[in-house]
Design a protein around this motif. Structure first.
Motif, PDB file in Angstrom:
ATOM      1  N   GLU A 244       0.820  -1.213   0.000  1.00 40.11           N
ATOM      2  CA  GLU A 244       0.000   0.000   0.000  1.00 40.11           C
ATOM      3  C   GLU A 244       0.857   1.268   0.000  1.00 40.11           C
ATOM      4  O   GLU A 244       0.434   2.303  -0.521  1.00 40.11           O
ATOM      5  CB  GLU A 244      -0.929   0.006   1.213  1.00 40.11           C
ATOM      6  CG  GLU A 244      -2.010  -1.066   1.182  1.00 40.11           C
ATOM      7  CD  GLU A 244      -1.490  -2.429   1.595  1.00 40.11           C
ATOM      8  OE1 GLU A 244      -2.272  -3.402   1.498  1.00 40.11           O
ATOM      9  OE2 GLU A 244      -0.315  -2.532   2.012  1.00 40.11           O
ATOM     10  N   LEU A 245       2.059   1.202   0.554  1.00 46.74           N
ATOM     11  CA  LEU A 245       2.905   2.395   0.634  1.00 46.74           C
ATOM     12  C   LEU A 245       3.647   2.678  -0.665  1.00 46.74           C
ATOM     13  O   LEU A 245       4.236   3.746  -0.816  1.00 46.74           O
ATOM     14  CB  LEU A 245       3.908   2.264   1.785  1.00 46.74           C
ATOM     15  CG  LEU A 245       3.319   2.117   3.186  1.00 46.74           C
ATOM     16  CD1 LEU A 245       4.397   2.310   4.243  1.00 46.74           C
ATOM     17  CD2 LEU A 245       2.169   3.093   3.423  1.00 46.74           C
ATOM     18  N   VAL A 246       3.623   1.728  -1.594  1.00 49.48           N
ATOM     19  CA  VAL A 246       4.296   1.958  -2.877  1.00 49.48           C
ATOM     20  C   VAL A 246       3.330   1.891  -4.051  1.00 49.48           C
ATOM     21  O   VAL A 246       3.744   2.017  -5.205  1.00 49.48           O
ATOM     22  CB  VAL A 246       5.445   0.948  -3.102  1.00 49.48           C
ATOM     23  CG1 VAL A 246       6.563   1.178  -2.099  1.00 49.48           C
ATOM     24  CG2 VAL A 246       4.943  -0.488  -3.033  1.00 49.48           C
ATOM     25  N   GLN A 247       2.040   1.691  -3.791  1.00 52.54           N
ATOM     26  CA  GLN A 247       1.093   1.495  -4.884  1.00 52.54           C
ATOM     27  C   GLN A 247       1.059   2.686  -5.833  1.00 52.54           C
ATOM     28  O   GLN A 247       0.989   2.519  -7.060  1.00 52.54           O
ATOM     29  CB  GLN A 247      -0.309   1.225  -4.338  1.00 52.54           C
ATOM     30  CG  GLN A 247      -1.291   0.737  -5.397  1.00 52.54           C
ATOM     31  CD  GLN A 247      -0.850  -0.559  -6.042  1.00 52.54           C
ATOM     32  OE1 GLN A 247      -0.601  -1.545  -5.344  1.00 52.54           O
ATOM     33  NE2 GLN A 247      -0.736  -0.579  -7.375  1.00 52.54           N
ATOM     34  N   ALA A 248       1.114   3.898  -5.293  1.00 48.86           N
ATOM     35  CA  ALA A 248       1.112   5.082  -6.169  1.00 48.86           C
ATOM     36  C   ALA A 248       2.342   5.104  -7.061  1.00 48.86           C
ATOM     37  O   ALA A 248       2.266   5.491  -8.237  1.00 48.86           O
ATOM     38  CB  ALA A 248       1.038   6.351  -5.333  1.00 48.86           C
ATOM     39  N   ASP A 249       3.496   4.690  -6.541  1.00 48.72           N
ATOM     40  CA  ASP A 249       4.716   4.636  -7.345  1.00 48.72           C
ATOM     41  C   ASP A 249       4.634   3.549  -8.405  1.00 48.72           C
ATOM     42  O   ASP A 249       5.150   3.706  -9.517  1.00 48.72           O
ATOM     43  CB  ASP A 249       5.923   4.386  -6.441  1.00 48.72           C
ATOM     44  CG  ASP A 249       6.177   5.527  -5.486  1.00 48.72           C
ATOM     45  OD1 ASP A 249       6.383   6.655  -5.959  1.00 48.72           O
ATOM     46  OD2 ASP A 249       6.174   5.304  -4.263  1.00 48.72           O
ATOM     47  N   LEU A 250       3.977   2.438  -8.073  1.00 48.86           N
ATOM     48  CA  LEU A 250       3.792   1.372  -9.066  1.00 48.86           C
ATOM     49  C   LEU A 250       2.861   1.852 -10.175  1.00 48.86           C
ATOM     50  O   LEU A 250       3.110   1.598 -11.362  1.00 48.86           O
ATOM     51  CB  LEU A 250       3.221   0.122  -8.400  1.00 48.86           C
ATOM     52  CG  LEU A 250       4.057  -0.517  -7.285  1.00 48.86           C
ATOM     53  CD1 LEU A 250       3.314  -1.720  -6.703  1.00 48.86           C
ATOM     54  CD2 LEU A 250       5.424  -0.928  -7.793  1.00 48.86           C
ATOM     55  N   ASP A 251       1.785   2.543  -9.803  1.00 49.39           N
ATOM     56  CA  ASP A 251       0.820   3.021 -10.793  1.00 49.39           C
ATOM     57  C   ASP A 251       1.448   4.037 -11.742  1.00 49.39           C
ATOM     58  O   ASP A 251       1.105   4.098 -12.932  1.00 49.39           O
ATOM     59  CB  ASP A 251      -0.385   3.648 -10.094  1.00 49.39           C
ATOM     60  CG  ASP A 251      -1.204   2.626  -9.317  1.00 49.39           C
ATOM     61  OD1 ASP A 251      -1.063   1.419  -9.600  1.00 49.39           O
ATOM     62  OD2 ASP A 251      -1.976   3.033  -8.425  1.00 49.39           O
ATOM     63  N   LEU A 255       8.249   3.010  -9.717  1.00 39.63           N
ATOM     64  CA  LEU A 255       8.808   1.769  -9.207  1.00 39.63           C
ATOM     65  C   LEU A 255       8.082   0.593  -9.857  1.00 39.63           C
ATOM     66  O   LEU A 255       6.966   0.745 -10.353  1.00 39.63           O
ATOM     67  CB  LEU A 255       8.659   1.675  -7.686  1.00 39.63           C
ATOM     68  CG  LEU A 255       9.503   2.618  -6.823  1.00 39.63           C
ATOM     69  CD1 LEU A 255       9.070   2.534  -5.367  1.00 39.63           C
ATOM     70  CD2 LEU A 255      10.989   2.300  -6.956  1.00 39.63           C
ATOM     71  N   ALA A 256       8.720  -0.559  -9.842  1.00 40.17           N
ATOM     72  CA  ALA A 256       8.100  -1.789 -10.335  1.00 40.17           C
ATOM     73  C   ALA A 256       8.263  -2.863  -9.266  1.00 40.17           C
ATOM     74  O   ALA A 256       9.190  -2.809  -8.449  1.00 40.17           O
ATOM     75  CB  ALA A 256       8.755  -2.233 -11.636  1.00 40.17           C
TER      76      ALA A 256
END
Length: 294
Positions: A244-251, A255-256
């Motif tokens: 949940e803390l990296v979901q925005a970066d994944l979207d 980040l991948a």
């Protein structure tokens, strides 16, 4: 005959000094002299036959006996403060919500506008902290945490969802293309970015993926998760974090997560003192749960 309870004024002086870490600050809060606070604490120590504080640099540190008494005193005084504030018509005071700084920066703050729109009657004061709050939740009305049960027995815990962690890497990382096409075992050859706040994250992930945690190579370490993820986004290495803390970066593609995320046995939880659940906390817990599952 010994007393069943300590003198109230002495206990108030001790609790304030323990909470504020300073005799002078306690004196200012209680509108008494520095000497009065000191005499109260010495009286308690004399009656107990043990020290409650020890000097630590310019400040004070609690002894084991002091820690024990402070937990009990805080658990008694905090409900009294809240009840008194309510009786004086201060029911609209903000709900003080503590949460780790990284969670605050990367998850709560981006959702504050939506929270205000969905719960317009809820006034929040957000307090960043690192580590688990003390058992009395001193200074807080509630805490939003990611952790592993069991929780302190004096807490009322609203379980919000399961924790899922996984490695993340930036497209800027020199080995991104090679790593993205490889299995989890490829990370055994990588110096892994890690954080002191979650030392067990990489070993837990390795075990969940059938890898030997002892075979991991830890690279640069960071004090906080926020800095760890910024380093990963800059292409400095592979980091690990809750989904949940990296979901925005994944979207956004910043980040991948080529290896996905695994459950750890941990959970997201909104914690209050047992018996403190009111309509504001219940509404906040429901909103947080909905956001996590959105």
């Amino acid at each position: 005959m010994s007393r069943d309870l300590p003198p109230l004024n002495a206990l108030r002086a001790f609790e304030a000094a323990a909470r504020l870490g300073s005799l002078a600050a306690a004196a200012a809060e209680l509108y008494v002299t520095h000497g009065a606070v000191s005499r109260h604490i010495k009286a308690l120590e004399a009656e107990l036959g043990t020290a409650l504080f020890q000097r630590q640099g310019r400040g004070l540190a609690l002894t084991p006996a002091g820690h024990r008494l402070h937990e009990a005193a805080a658990a008694a005084f905090e409900p009294l403060r809240r009840a008194w504030a309510g009786l004086r018509g201060a029911g609209e005071t903000p709900l003080v919500l503590g949460c780790p700084g990284s969670l605050l920066a990367r998850w709560m703050i981006p959702r504050l506008e939506r929270l205000k729109a969905d719960l317009p009657g809820l006034r929040l004061h957000l307090a960043a902290s690192e580590g688990t709050p003390d058992a009395a939740l001193t200074g807080l009305d509630a805490a939003l945490l990611i952790g592993t049960p069991p929780w302190p027995p004096g807490w009322q815990v609203h379980r919000l969802g399961d924790e899922r962690i996984g490695p993340v890497v930036s497209p800027r990382h020199p080995a991104h293309a090679r790593l993205a096409g490889a299995g989890p075992e490829a990370l055994l050859d990588e110096p892994l970015l890690h954080t002191a706040s979650r030392p067990g994250a990489w070993p837990e992930w390795a075990r969940r993926n059938g890898l030997d945690p002892a075979a991991l190579r830890l690279g640069t370490g960071f004090e906080h998760l926020y800095y760890l993820l910024e380093a990963a986004a800059a292409g400095l290495g592979v980091a690990i974090a809750p989904q949940e803390l990296v979901q925005a970066d994944l979207d956004s593609g910043r980040l991948a997560a080529p290896w996905g995320f695994v459950e750890t046995g941990g959970e997201w939880a909104l914690c209050t003192r047992r018996g403190d659940t009111g309509p504001r906390v219940a509404a906040l817990a429901q909103w947080l749960r909905r956001e996590l599952h959105a």
